[in-house]
Write an enzyme that holds these catalytic residues in place. Sequence first.
Site, PDB file in Angstrom:
ATOM      1  CE1 TYR A   1       1.572 -11.618 -11.240  1.00  0.00           C
ATOM      2  CE2 TYR A   1       1.633 -12.026  -8.880  1.00  0.00           C
ATOM      3  CZ  TYR A   1       1.863 -11.188  -9.968  1.00  0.00           C
ATOM      4  OH  TYR A   1       2.400  -9.931  -9.773  1.00  0.00           O
ATOM      5  NE  ARG A   2       6.613 -10.706 -11.901  1.00  0.00           N
ATOM      6  CZ  ARG A   2       6.593  -9.384 -11.989  1.00  0.00           C
ATOM      7  NH1 ARG A   2       5.543  -8.719 -11.544  1.00  0.00           N
ATOM      8  NH2 ARG A   2       7.604  -8.720 -12.528  1.00  0.00           N
TER       9      ARG A   2
ATOM     10  CG  HIS B   1      11.159  -6.701  -1.887  1.00  0.00           C
ATOM     11  ND1 HIS B   1      10.123  -7.063  -2.718  1.00  0.00           N
ATOM     12  CD2 HIS B   1      11.929  -5.865  -2.608  1.00  0.00           C
ATOM     13  CE1 HIS B   1      10.261  -6.468  -3.883  1.00  0.00           C
ATOM     14  NE2 HIS B   1      11.347  -5.736  -3.854  1.00  0.00           N
TER      15      HIS B   1
ATOM     16  CE1 TYR C   1       7.348 -12.179  -7.563  1.00  0.00           C
ATOM     17  CE2 TYR C   1       7.566  -9.903  -8.286  1.00  0.00           C
ATOM     18  CZ  TYR C   1       6.826 -10.907  -7.681  1.00  0.00           C
ATOM     19  OH  TYR C   1       5.567 -10.632  -7.212  1.00  0.00           O
TER      20      TYR C   1
ATOM     21  CG  ASP D   1       3.139  -1.218  -6.589  1.00  0.00           C
ATOM     22  OD1 ASP D   1       2.185  -0.481  -6.320  1.00  0.00           O
ATOM     23  OD2 ASP D   1       3.074  -2.449  -6.532  1.00  0.00           O
TER      24      ASP D   1
END
Length: 590
Positions: free
Chosen positions: A514-515, A433, A145, A206
């Site tokens: 949501y993010r 990622h 992110y 995670d």
Amino acid sequence: MSFSEEATSSVPLLSEKHSGIPDFLLEKAKEAKAEVFNTRTKPQSQRNRLPVIPQGVEESAFFKAIDELREQLGSDHVEVNDKPLKDGCVNPNTHDMMYVLDEEELVASAVVYPSSTEEVQKVVLWANKHGIPIFPISMGRNLGYGGAAPRVRGSVVIDLGKRMNKILDISPEDYTCLLEPGVSFFALYDAIKAKGYDHLWIDVPDVGGGSVIGNTVDRGVGYTPYGDHWACHSGLEVVLPTGEIIRTGMGALPNNNTWQTFPYGFGPYSDGIFSQSNFGIVTKMGMTLMPNPGGYEAFIEIIRPLRISNILENVAQLRHVIQTIAVRGQPRSTYYTGSGPIPLDVVRRAAAATPVGDCAWAYYGTAYGPPHIRQHKLAIIDAEFKRVAGARRVDAEVDMPADEYFWARDRVAAGVPDIHELRWVNWVPNGAHVAFSPVSPIRGADAERLFQLARRRHDEFGIDLFPAFCVGLREMHLIVEIVFDRADPERRAAAMACLRAMIDDAAACGYGEYRTHLVLMDQVAGTYNWNDGALMKFNEKLKDALDPNGILAPGRCGIWPRRYRNRGWEMTKASGERSEGNGVGPLPPP
């Protein structure tokens, strides 16, 4: 440090460094690090570089201001970012180690390390005085992110984790804790175990190496019944963009004894404006802990009533089997060397060779409570899932070896932090990622629509599809991880184009993220545009009132202060992938 030296260097322990690994995960961390370097082809940068000065600040004035800050915090606690950028396994605090744009696009000019709320306040007042943008991070582990990267190039990063990493309180009677930003899930878990509080659990995401506060403020999730981390917080201490310090909830009461147990306090509930925003810097947070409980389309339709009735008690996951293959840590070339997305029949053959066996989807859920209660719930769950033709339950005790991914999910669901999850980044060389994360109702039709939307765009851009449905009480997140070679500009561009297309496709169908990643925040914020963008106009009013000089994390979550607004800083599908705008407006008069 050279490529070979870094590959063989030791992994820091939690006892040595606030961002280190617990002893029980050390060997696993070493294996994961070796896997990363086995697939790396991009050498670490060794070139000399000058610090990036933020727009609107003269270079001489910037360095003079930095010297002033060194006098306030100590020279050891202010670092100018003039070294080669290092990514890989070191979790940098100067940029995004999983960059989707050029690695020099989103970089800090300097990093500062405050030791207390009062020192954070000093940094904020300094930034206001000199008009220098600042960007706070807890530990910079927001992987996928944006990591530690500031949205505005040349911002000064405030690293809260290095020197503000104390666990201020753990209450075994109230099942609560009070933390600073540098406390990782690893550290909180270790502290609870060290005190012998076996009746306390934490909920972990995670990968457990990130900050509890950082994850919670960004509304991250875990996998026990306490998986909604923001819903489990209770009270904040916050430094506002103008330097004032406030406490919310019961923390606002001097000598209170209920900070961590009752989140609301008296009057308007303001905590929400400090999550996913740039309205303040959270320096302390109360958190509730979980009592030790003692222990696809059709699937989605089955999961919903079981989840709402709490037969399924945790945040359940329905993952495509390609992730079961990829999370073993082997590169894609182990299974397929052709072009385009990997064929499903190849994935299914690879799955057939694993303990999971040939399947298309794998469901991971947990039952809690005493043994007889767990068995009763599992029997109901098993009967419901077997209504789907071909569904079968895997007997983990018999069929799953100790190193199988299943046991990592089992540990996470039991509140034990792990690091297994990100092994799927080794799917490609120099793996990184970035995620597509829309929210929808728990309905088979919605699952099918989102899955097909993602499949169509992944096929268009030649990307392997890694989908997982994470099912809450009445909503679910589809988390699609795009894994790409960060050393390849074409693959970075394909990842971005695919994401931007999916965001628009989903919004057209009524699904919102949501993010999201830093460089996608403007686009995602723009999809929440009911009533001519009334929500963003409200956020901008709050921003201008709380941060009149526009110094705190400008652009985070698409919220730009007045000095930056409408000057080309917004990154959208139409604007191109350049993060900088055309100058910054003057500071308002004092």
